[in-house]
Design a protein around this motif. Structure first.
Motif, PDB file in Angstrom:
ATOM      1  N   SER A 125       5.364   6.777  -1.580  1.00 54.38           N
ATOM      2  CA  SER A 125       6.284   5.915  -0.848  1.00 54.38           C
ATOM      3  C   SER A 125       5.513   4.725  -0.277  1.00 54.38           C
ATOM      4  O   SER A 125       4.294   4.727  -0.194  1.00 54.38           O
ATOM      5  CB  SER A 125       6.969   6.698   0.274  1.00 54.38           C
ATOM      6  OG  SER A 125       6.001   7.140   1.210  1.00 54.38           O
ATOM      7  N   ALA A 171       1.660   5.436   0.308  1.00 57.18           N
ATOM      8  CA  ALA A 171       1.256   6.660   1.005  1.00 57.18           C
ATOM      9  C   ALA A 171       0.878   7.693  -0.056  1.00 57.18           C
ATOM     10  O   ALA A 171       0.984   7.443  -1.251  1.00 57.18           O
ATOM     11  CB  ALA A 171       2.407   7.168   1.873  1.00 57.18           C
ATOM     12  N   GLY A 172       0.462   8.857   0.372  1.00 54.70           N
ATOM     13  CA  GLY A 172       0.042   9.908  -0.556  1.00 54.70           C
ATOM     14  C   GLY A 172       1.150  10.381  -1.489  1.00 54.70           C
ATOM     15  O   GLY A 172       0.895  10.766  -2.623  1.00 54.70           O
ATOM     16  N   ASP A 173       2.415  10.318  -1.025  1.00 57.84           N
ATOM     17  CA  ASP A 173       3.527  10.773  -1.862  1.00 57.84           C
ATOM     18  C   ASP A 173       4.118   9.660  -2.721  1.00 57.84           C
ATOM     19  O   ASP A 173       5.112   9.870  -3.397  1.00 57.84           O
ATOM     20  CB  ASP A 173       4.623  11.391  -0.989  1.00 57.84           C
ATOM     21  CG  ASP A 173       5.232  10.386  -0.017  1.00 57.84           C
ATOM     22  OD1 ASP A 173       4.681   9.282   0.151  1.00 57.84           O
ATOM     23  OD2 ASP A 173       6.274  10.723   0.589  1.00 57.84           O
ATOM     24  N   ASN A 181       7.557  -1.149   7.985  1.00 60.46           N
ATOM     25  CA  ASN A 181       8.064  -0.653   6.708  1.00 60.46           C
ATOM     26  C   ASN A 181       9.579  -0.460   6.774  1.00 60.46           C
ATOM     27  O   ASN A 181      10.080   0.643   6.669  1.00 60.46           O
ATOM     28  CB  ASN A 181       7.358   0.647   6.333  1.00 60.46           C
ATOM     29  CG  ASN A 181       7.698   1.080   4.928  1.00 60.46           C
ATOM     30  OD1 ASN A 181       8.301   0.330   4.171  1.00 60.46           O
ATOM     31  ND2 ASN A 181       7.327   2.291   4.586  1.00 60.46           N
ATOM     32  N   LYS A 236       0.849  -1.188   0.000  1.00 56.37           N
ATOM     33  CA  LYS A 236       0.000   0.000   0.000  1.00 56.37           C
ATOM     34  C   LYS A 236       0.884   1.237   0.000  1.00 56.37           C
ATOM     35  O   LYS A 236       1.858   1.317   0.742  1.00 56.37           O
ATOM     36  CB  LYS A 236      -0.892  -0.026   1.245  1.00 56.37           C
ATOM     37  CG  LYS A 236      -1.958   1.013   1.267  1.00 56.37           C
ATOM     38  CD  LYS A 236      -3.086   0.663   0.333  1.00 56.37           C
ATOM     39  CE  LYS A 236      -4.188   1.700   0.509  1.00 56.37           C
ATOM     40  NZ  LYS A 236      -5.012   1.845  -0.620  1.00 56.37           N
ATOM     41  N   ASP A 256      -0.331  -1.259  -4.945  1.00 63.31           N
ATOM     42  CA  ASP A 256      -1.102  -0.013  -5.062  1.00 63.31           C
ATOM     43  C   ASP A 256      -0.629   0.715  -6.322  1.00 63.31           C
ATOM     44  O   ASP A 256       0.577   0.875  -6.524  1.00 63.31           O
ATOM     45  CB  ASP A 256      -0.851   0.851  -3.825  1.00 63.31           C
ATOM     46  CG  ASP A 256      -1.757   2.061  -3.744  1.00 63.31           C
ATOM     47  OD1 ASP A 256      -2.136   2.597  -4.802  1.00 63.31           O
ATOM     48  OD2 ASP A 256      -2.079   2.475  -2.624  1.00 63.31           O
ATOM     49  N   ALA A 299       3.848   2.648   2.299  1.00 67.05           N
ATOM     50  CA  ALA A 299       3.262   2.954   3.601  1.00 67.05           C
ATOM     51  C   ALA A 299       3.027   1.686   4.417  1.00 67.05           C
ATOM     52  O   ALA A 299       3.223   1.683   5.632  1.00 67.05           O
ATOM     53  CB  ALA A 299       1.944   3.697   3.425  1.00 67.05           C
ATOM     54  N   ARG A 300       2.601   0.602   3.738  1.00 70.14           N
ATOM     55  CA  ARG A 300       2.218  -0.607   4.478  1.00 70.14           C
ATOM     56  C   ARG A 300       2.528  -1.844   3.647  1.00 70.14           C
ATOM     57  O   ARG A 300       2.281  -1.878   2.453  1.00 70.14           O
ATOM     58  CB  ARG A 300       0.733  -0.549   4.789  1.00 70.14           C
ATOM     59  CG  ARG A 300       0.305  -1.462   5.898  1.00 70.14           C
ATOM     60  CD  ARG A 300      -1.086  -1.177   6.315  1.00 70.14           C
ATOM     61  NE  ARG A 300      -1.958  -1.927   5.423  1.00 70.14           N
ATOM     62  CZ  ARG A 300      -3.259  -1.856   5.410  1.00 70.14           C
ATOM     63  NH1 ARG A 300      -3.871  -1.041   6.222  1.00 70.14           N
ATOM     64  NH2 ARG A 300      -3.972  -2.565   4.589  1.00 70.14           N
TER      65      ARG A 300
END
Length: 168
Positions: free
Chosen positions: A89, A85-87, A102, A83, A130, A91-92
């Motif tokens: 990278s 992150a918004g940027d 992570n 998963k 993702d 995240a999970r």
């Protein structure tokens, strides 16, 4: 007769020199041929693609079943979810419904747990990614999986699928 001469003189039109236009065309052609740089080819790695989703749930496997080659592919496939992150990278990381910190070392330790244990039947993995995940982050995870498979003396078998909006 004067009229005929005037018509023929008026029909001649301007003289256009062709040689300078040809010179310019060849100069442009030479410029583009000499300045063209092909894009570098990306590195390639061997992948054996698996079905996009396991046919059987991991919970359906019997607890006392011993790992063997007779198991269906879906039970020998280690499900992994990445998963972003918004940027973009990472995240999970979820491996077999277990969230992994992570960190590369934590991921490698967890993969060793699954792939080095002779009682665990996993010999391939399905990585659901993702679509917003950066390519460099995915390559880091692929490197960790490849190293873990090689450490377990197994052929790296990786398959990829896009993570849906309702998953993860």
């Amino acid at each position: 007769m004067n009229r005929r001469r005037r018509k023929s003189e008026g029909e001649e039109g301007p003289q256009v020199p062709v040689a300078p236009m040809l010179d310019m065309a060849f100069q442009l052609l030479t410029f583009f041929v000499l300045t063209y740089r092909a894009a570098p080819v990306e590195g390639q790695f061997v992948m054996n693609l698996l079905p996009p989703q396991p046919a059987t749930s991991m919970a359906a496997a019997a607890a006392d079943a011993s790992p063997s080659d007779d198991l269906p592919v879906s039970l020998r496939t280690l499900p992994t979810t990445l998963k972003a992150a918004g940027d973009g990278s990472l995240a999970r990381v979820m491996i077999n419904d277990t969230e992994i910190p992570n960190e590369r070392l934590a991921l490698e330790k967890e993969l060793d747990h699954y792939l080095l244990d002779p009682d665990v039947p996993f010999d391939q993995t399905l990585i659901k990614v993702d679509p917003n995940l950066r390519y460099s982050e995915l390559m880091t995870v692929i490197d960790a999986f490849t190293n873990a498979f090689l450490k377990a003396k197994k052929e790296p078998k990786l398959s990829f699928d896009e993570l849906g909006p309702d998953e993860g």
